[in-house]
Design a protein around this motif. Structure first.
Motif, short mmCIF file in Angstrom:
data_model
loop_
_atom_site.label_atom_id
_atom_site.label_comp_id
_atom_site.label_asym_id
_atom_site.label_seq_id
_atom_site.Cartn_x
_atom_site.Cartn_y
_atom_site.Cartn_z
N ILE A 108 0.90 -1.07 0.06
CA ILE A 108 0.08 0.19 -0.04
C ILE A 108 0.99 1.45 -0.01
O ILE A 108 0.57 2.30 -0.61
CB ILE A 108 -0.88 0.12 1.25
N LEU A 109 1.95 0.99 0.58
CA LEU A 109 2.88 2.45 0.71
C LEU A 109 3.53 2.64 -0.59
O LEU A 109 3.69 3.60 -1.21
CB LEU A 109 4.08 2.22 1.60
N VAL A 110 3.68 1.53 -1.31
CA VAL A 110 4.51 1.65 -2.70
C VAL A 110 3.53 2.15 -3.70
O VAL A 110 3.81 3.15 -4.28
CB VAL A 110 4.85 -0.02 -3.25
N SER A 111 2.30 1.78 -3.56
CA SER A 111 1.26 2.14 -4.38
C SER A 111 0.88 3.66 -4.10
O SER A 111 0.94 4.38 -5.22
CB SER A 111 -0.19 1.15 -4.18
N MET A 112 0.78 4.08 -3.19
CA MET A 112 0.46 5.38 -2.61
C MET A 112 1.71 6.45 -3.09
O MET A 112 1.40 7.43 -3.74
CB MET A 112 -0.08 5.43 -1.13
N PHE A 113 2.56 6.00 -2.38
CA PHE A 113 3.61 7.28 -2.56
C PHE A 113 4.42 6.95 -3.64
O PHE A 113 5.09 7.80 -4.35
CB PHE A 113 4.75 6.76 -1.33
N LEU A 118 5.47 9.99 -8.41
CA LEU A 118 5.64 10.11 -9.87
C LEU A 118 4.73 11.21 -10.20
O LEU A 118 4.86 11.75 -11.58
CB LEU A 118 4.78 8.86 -10.43
N GLY A 119 3.56 11.45 -9.50
CA GLY A 119 2.62 12.65 -10.15
C GLY A 119 3.45 13.89 -9.94
O GLY A 119 3.19 14.84 -10.64
N ILE A 120 4.06 14.08 -8.61
CA ILE A 120 4.92 15.07 -8.71
C ILE A 120 5.79 15.61 -9.62
O ILE A 120 5.96 16.47 -10.11
CB ILE A 120 5.50 15.24 -7.26
N GLY A 121 6.51 14.27 -10.05
CA GLY A 121 7.46 14.47 -10.94
C GLY A 121 6.97 14.95 -12.18
O GLY A 121 7.40 15.81 -13.17
N ILE A 122 6.01 14.14 -12.84
CA ILE A 122 5.28 14.22 -14.19
C ILE A 122 4.54 16.00 -14.12
O ILE A 122 4.64 16.72 -15.28
CB ILE A 122 4.13 13.49 -14.46
N ALA A 184 -1.30 9.17 -8.76
CA ALA A 184 -0.47 10.05 -9.67
C ALA A 184 -1.27 11.01 -10.44
O ALA A 184 -0.86 12.27 -10.45
CB ALA A 184 0.21 9.07 -10.55
N SER A 185 -2.41 10.75 -10.87
CA SER A 185 -3.07 11.56 -11.77
C SER A 185 -3.67 12.83 -10.96
O SER A 185 -3.75 13.94 -11.33
CB SER A 185 -4.40 10.89 -12.54
#
Length: 290
Positions: A108-113, A118-122, A184-185
């Motif tokens: 769950i941490l992998v998925s959320m963070f 990834l969203g911050i980077g994009i 991410a979105s």
């Protein structure tokens, strides 16, 4: 002189792009890739191919994005395509050479963070004027040849990616991929639009004169007034009165305060809001330009 005027913007775009690429690389190498997690979009396709065939992820990022970059040179402009190509190549170099640490293996941490970073980077890369993920370019290309919106096209393409993930890796991995993509979105949206996203507010009231004065004199808002009629109820359809329909633009954080102000003047006023994608000029609260 023109170059000197554009130099601060160029520096800002470069900082946003480089920071976005480094953070996106962190999301991939520290969260998603070590735990065999997937995402949506072109990045998701690259991760899917990497997991299925064990091909080099850095090269896949370039190869899978390349067709969309070429399309972008025609749909947007060559400058955008070149900046996006440079951004994608830089991301590949980060994935190949930067020693990102593995942060956690908790799903769950992998998925959320993973989705968050990834969203911050994009999002930062988009603020810098380029794209890490080319799916939006494909959606724009498809939209011009169909009746679907960009959001519908992106959703449809991602459904295909998630179905393939479910078939090859199982339903649980596909569900985590959906969660990663959702986080991410939403993060991309906040990074690009900011917490102070503009909201249009329309107010219909029999006490519109007092409301206009309160908005302009108490809050400093700029307003636009439409001439309309109110009434037309089921039991008295023939009865109507002239009224001023007040429209203003506020930030999302100010909507509640504005509603409270209007309802303190007229508890029966009709207020509706809608999201504004972009606003400039007029009497708007200043915020950082992107």
């Amino acid at each position: 002189m023109k170059l000197a005027n554009n130099f601060p913007s160029l520096i800002q775009d470069t900082v946003h792009t480089v920071a976005g690429v480094v953070i996106a690389g962190f999301a991939l190498k520290s969260f998603l890739v070590p735990n065999q997690f997937l995402d949506g979009g072109v990045t998701g396709v690259s991760l899917l191919l990497h997991e299925m065939f064990h091909w080099n992820l850095a090269m896949l990022i370039i190869l899978v994005n390349l067709p969309f970059i070429i399309i972008g040179s025609f749909l947007v402009n060559r400058k955008f395509a070149l900046k996006t190509l440079a951004c994608v190549v830089l991301l590949s170099l980060c994935l190949e050479f930067l020693p990102y640490p593995v942060v956690t293996s908790e799903k769950i941490l992998v998925s959320m963070f993973g989705g968050l970073f990834l969203g911050i980077g994009i999002g930062l890369a988009m603020r810098g004027g380029c794209a890490i993920d080319g799916l939006e370019i494909l959606a724009l290309y498809t939209m011009r040849r169909s009746s679907f919106t960009i959001s519908e096209i992106i959703l449809g393409l991602n459904v295909i990616i998630f179905l393939l993930a479910a078939m090859h890796f199982g339903l649980e991995r596909a569900l985590f991929a959906m969660l990663t993509y959702f986080v991410a979105s939403r993060t991309i949206h906040y990074v690009i639009e900011g917490l102070e996203e503009y909201t249009g507010v329309t107010i219909i009231s029999g006490r519109s004169q007092e409301i206009k004065e309160a908005l302009v004199l108490q809050t400093g808002r700029g307003i636009t007034v439409y001439k309309g009629e109110r009434g037309f109820l089921k039991d008295s359809f023939e009865i109507s009165t002239d009224c001023d329909i007040v429209f203003t633009v506020v930030t999302r954080l100010e909507v509640r305060r504005l509603k409270n102000l209007v309802h303190s003047i007229d508890p029966n006023s009709f207020i509706f809001t809608h999201r504004i994608k972009e606003a400039a000029g007029g009497v708007l609260k200043r915020r950082a330009s992107h």
